[in-house]
Design an enzyme around this catalytic site. Structure first.
Site, PDB file in Angstrom:
ATOM      1  N   ASP A 140      -2.151 -11.663   4.472  1.00  0.00           N
ATOM      2  CA  ASP A 140      -3.607 -11.640   4.658  1.00  0.00           C
ATOM      3  C   ASP A 140      -4.174 -13.042   4.923  1.00  0.00           C
ATOM      4  O   ASP A 140      -5.341 -13.176   5.295  1.00  0.00           O
ATOM      5  CB  ASP A 140      -4.300 -11.033   3.430  1.00  0.00           C
ATOM      6  CG  ASP A 140      -4.047  -9.526   3.336  1.00  0.00           C
ATOM      7  OD1 ASP A 140      -3.530  -8.938   4.293  1.00  0.00           O
ATOM      8  OD2 ASP A 140      -4.373  -8.951   2.285  1.00  0.00           O
TER       9      ASP A 140
ATOM     10  N   ARG B   7      -5.115  -8.696  14.474  1.00  0.00           N
ATOM     11  CA  ARG B   7      -5.432 -10.090  14.088  1.00  0.00           C
ATOM     12  C   ARG B   7      -4.718 -11.114  14.958  1.00  0.00           C
ATOM     13  O   ARG B   7      -5.164 -12.268  15.033  1.00  0.00           O
ATOM     14  CB  ARG B   7      -5.092 -10.324  12.607  1.00  0.00           C
ATOM     15  CG  ARG B   7      -6.113  -9.662  11.705  1.00  0.00           C
ATOM     16  CD  ARG B   7      -5.897  -9.950  10.236  1.00  0.00           C
ATOM     17  NE  ARG B   7      -7.026  -9.399   9.497  1.00  0.00           N
ATOM     18  CZ  ARG B   7      -7.001  -9.060   8.216  1.00  0.00           C
ATOM     19  NH1 ARG B   7      -5.878  -9.229   7.509  1.00  0.00           N
ATOM     20  NH2 ARG B   7      -8.076  -8.563   7.629  1.00  0.00           N
TER      21      ARG B   7
ATOM     22  N   GLN C 289       0.841  -1.205   0.000  1.00  0.00           N
ATOM     23  CA  GLN C 289       0.000   0.000   0.000  1.00  0.00           C
ATOM     24  C   GLN C 289       0.869   1.246   0.000  1.00  0.00           C
ATOM     25  O   GLN C 289       0.598   2.206  -0.725  1.00  0.00           O
ATOM     26  CB  GLN C 289      -0.933  -0.006   1.213  1.00  0.00           C
ATOM     27  CG  GLN C 289      -1.973  -1.118   1.130  1.00  0.00           C
ATOM     28  CD  GLN C 289      -2.834  -1.207   2.366  1.00  0.00           C
ATOM     29  OE1 GLN C 289      -2.607  -0.527   3.360  1.00  0.00           O
ATOM     30  NE2 GLN C 289      -3.837  -2.067   2.316  1.00  0.00           N
TER      31      GLN C 289
HETATM   32  C1  S3P Z   1      -2.692  -4.573   0.103  1.00  0.00           C
HETATM   33  C2  S3P Z   1      -1.484  -4.660   0.781  1.00  0.00           C
HETATM   34  C3  S3P Z   1      -1.328  -5.296   2.080  1.00  0.00           C
HETATM   35  C4  S3P Z   1      -2.515  -6.206   2.389  1.00  0.00           C
HETATM   36  C5  S3P Z   1      -3.820  -5.528   2.118  1.00  0.00           C
HETATM   37  C6  S3P Z   1      -3.924  -5.162   0.652  1.00  0.00           C
HETATM   38  C7  S3P Z   1      -2.750  -3.888  -1.198  1.00  0.00           C
HETATM   39  O1  S3P Z   1      -1.259  -4.303   3.090  1.00  0.00           O
HETATM   40  O2  S3P Z   1      -2.446  -6.632   3.735  1.00  0.00           O
HETATM   41  O3  S3P Z   1      -4.905  -6.367   2.443  1.00  0.00           O
HETATM   42  O4  S3P Z   1      -3.758  -3.998  -1.912  1.00  0.00           O
HETATM   43  O5  S3P Z   1      -1.760  -3.203  -1.532  1.00  0.00           O
HETATM   44  P1  S3P Z   1       0.130  -3.567   3.488  1.00  0.00           P
HETATM   45  O6  S3P Z   1       0.537  -2.716   2.376  1.00  0.00           O
HETATM   46  O7  S3P Z   1      -0.213  -2.780   4.731  1.00  0.00           O
HETATM   47  O8  S3P Z   1       1.113  -4.665   3.764  1.00  0.00           O
END
Ligand code: S3P
Length: 437
Positions: free
Chosen positions: A317, A348, A170
């Site tokens: 996840d 979690r 993200q």
């Molecule tokens: C996601 C990145 C992950 C994941 C989330 C979706 C994404 O989070 O846990 O459900 O779509 O880029 P992080 O970037 O916080 O690791």
């Protein structure tokens, strides 16, 4: 009234199933299509609450979007500079991906905006995206590190060379979206592999992206081109059925079709195979610049393992449902290096620990993971579990019911709709007995 699942033990699962479209890819497809030139078509779109929050936000930014069927979307892209000021704060609901990625996209626009969300999202860390964006010249303010996120428009951004402190797709994606608008190239280096959907899709829309190991370099874009793409099934949703098949499939096994198998997402397969899980991956093909395959899962005698820390970001996840697999394995499973789980839709680690305790699974909670003493062939006991409003915790305990000797009641399950609309019907169609009330 909060929604509750009643999950009853059954004789097992079998047959075949598909899962809804990928959540990460659906968010990204809406955003990139919205700033591309021309009409994009997105098939297999995930019509979940999280992705609908992104869809509504894009509409509030002036993008015309038609949805003739729940999972088919037409987006009339306004071009990189065509978004318009929203009249109110943009509500991201429960969606961490939406709020982080929009922060990157919106800090490069000419107008001000504010991002908010539900009670869970309002507690999630935002400085991890705000800090690097500020170092690009953006005006991004958080409220003591959490939303609301207030973004001042009209800033000129410049590219940065950034090392991510945590392997977060993200954060990487937010920086890349801002980088589309920056002066000079933007480089992001991750400490470990994390999902690369943004890089793949940006390239598909015509952006200049180079990947060298853990390093991504993006050139600012003059224009993105509209695309037609078919979103693969979400591996993270398939994960519940992968574990269901391993712990309770009938002789024919369980077939899960059309699943995205991007290697930055499939750490769960590596871990479960190491635990003795029999999973065949067949019919490989490519869809929307992503690998897709069918998975046939056979009931397997799982054994506990110590999960190497560098596999954790590839299964982040899926860890809640991995804990259920570990509870049904023979021997001890140890997961460490998963402190990120503390700041997901719920804590979690704490939520899974409390739920496992309620259904009689011996384990120790660690600061960054769990140590689980598997029950082997012995049944789990039933009980009452609180999902803490976390979709993945709720679905994980629905799967656990397959090996319980009494029903499991799961509280606060409405948020399953944030990632997996129709979970109950699909679960029932392969032999789980889950009812929602
Ligand atoms: C996601 C990145 C992950 C994941 C989330 C979706 C994404 O989070 O846990 O459900 O779509 O880029 P992080 O970037 O916080 O690791």
């Amino acid at each position: 009234m909060t929604r509750v699942y009643e999950a009853r033990p059954t004789a097992g699962v079998g047959g075949e199933i598909t899962v809804p479209g990928d959540k990460s890819i659906s968010h990204r497809a809406l955003m990139l299509a919205g700033i591309a030139a021309g009409r994009s078509e997105i098939g297999g779109f995930l019509a979940s609450e999280d992705c609908l929050a992104t869809l509504r936000a894009m509409r509030s930014l002036g993008v015309a979007i038609e949805r003739p069927e729940p999972d088919r979307v037409f987006v009339d892209g306004v071009g990189l500079r065509g978004l318009g000021a929203p009249i109110a704060a943009l509500d991201m609901g429960n969606a961490g991906t939406a709020i982080r990625l929009f922060t990157g996209l919106l800090c490069a626009q000419s107008f001000d905006s504010t991002l908010i969300g539900d009670a869970s999202l309002m507690k999630r860390p935002m400085e991890r995206v705000a800090q690097p964006l500020r170092s690009m010249g953006a005006d991004v303010r958080t409220s003591d590190g959490t939303p609301p996120v207030r973004i001042g428009g009209g800033r000129r951004l410049h590219g940065i060379d950034y090392r991510l402190p945590v392997a977060s797709a993200q954060v990487k994606s937010a920086i890349l979206l801002a980088g589309l608008y920056a002066e000079g190239a933007t480089t992001v280096t991750s400490p470990a592999v994390c999902r690369d959907h943004s890089e793949r899709m940006l390239r598909g829309f015509g952006a200049g992206v180079e990947v060298d190991g853990l390093r991504v370099r993006l050139e600012p874009a003059a224009r993105l081109e509209a695309q037609r793409l078919q979103v693969p099934g979400d591996f993270s949703s398939a994960a519940f059925f992968i574990v269901a098949g391993l712990i309770a499939a009938d002789a024919g096994g369980l077939l899960i079709r059309d699943v995205g198998v991007n290697p930055s997402r499939t750490g769960l397969l590596t871990i479960l195979r190491e635990m003795g899980g029999k999973i065949e991956v067949t019919n490989w093909r490519e869809q929307a610049s992503e690998p897709v395959a069918d998975l046939r899962v056979h009931r397997s005698a799982l054994r506990g393992i110590e999960v190497p820390k560098d596999w954790v970001p590839l299964a982040i996840d899926e860890l809640p449902v991995l804990f259920v697999a570990a509870a049904c394995a023979r021997g001890e499973t140890v997961v460490t290096g998963a402190e990120e789980l503390r700041v997901k839709e719920s804590d979690r680690i704490a939520a899974m620990s409390a739920g496992l305790r309620a259904i009689g699974v011996a384990h120790t909670m660690l600061p960054d993971g769990l140590r689980i003493e598997g029950a082997g062939d012995a049944p789990l006991v039933g009980g009452v579990v609180d999902s803490h409003g976390d979709h993945r915790v709720a679905m994980s305990f629905a799967v656990a019911s397959l090996r319980a000797r009494a029903p499991i009641a799961i509280r606060d399950v409405a948020n399953v709709a944030t990632s997996f609309p129709g979970f109950v019907d699909r679960a029932r169609s392969v032999g789980l007995d889950v009812r929602e009330s």
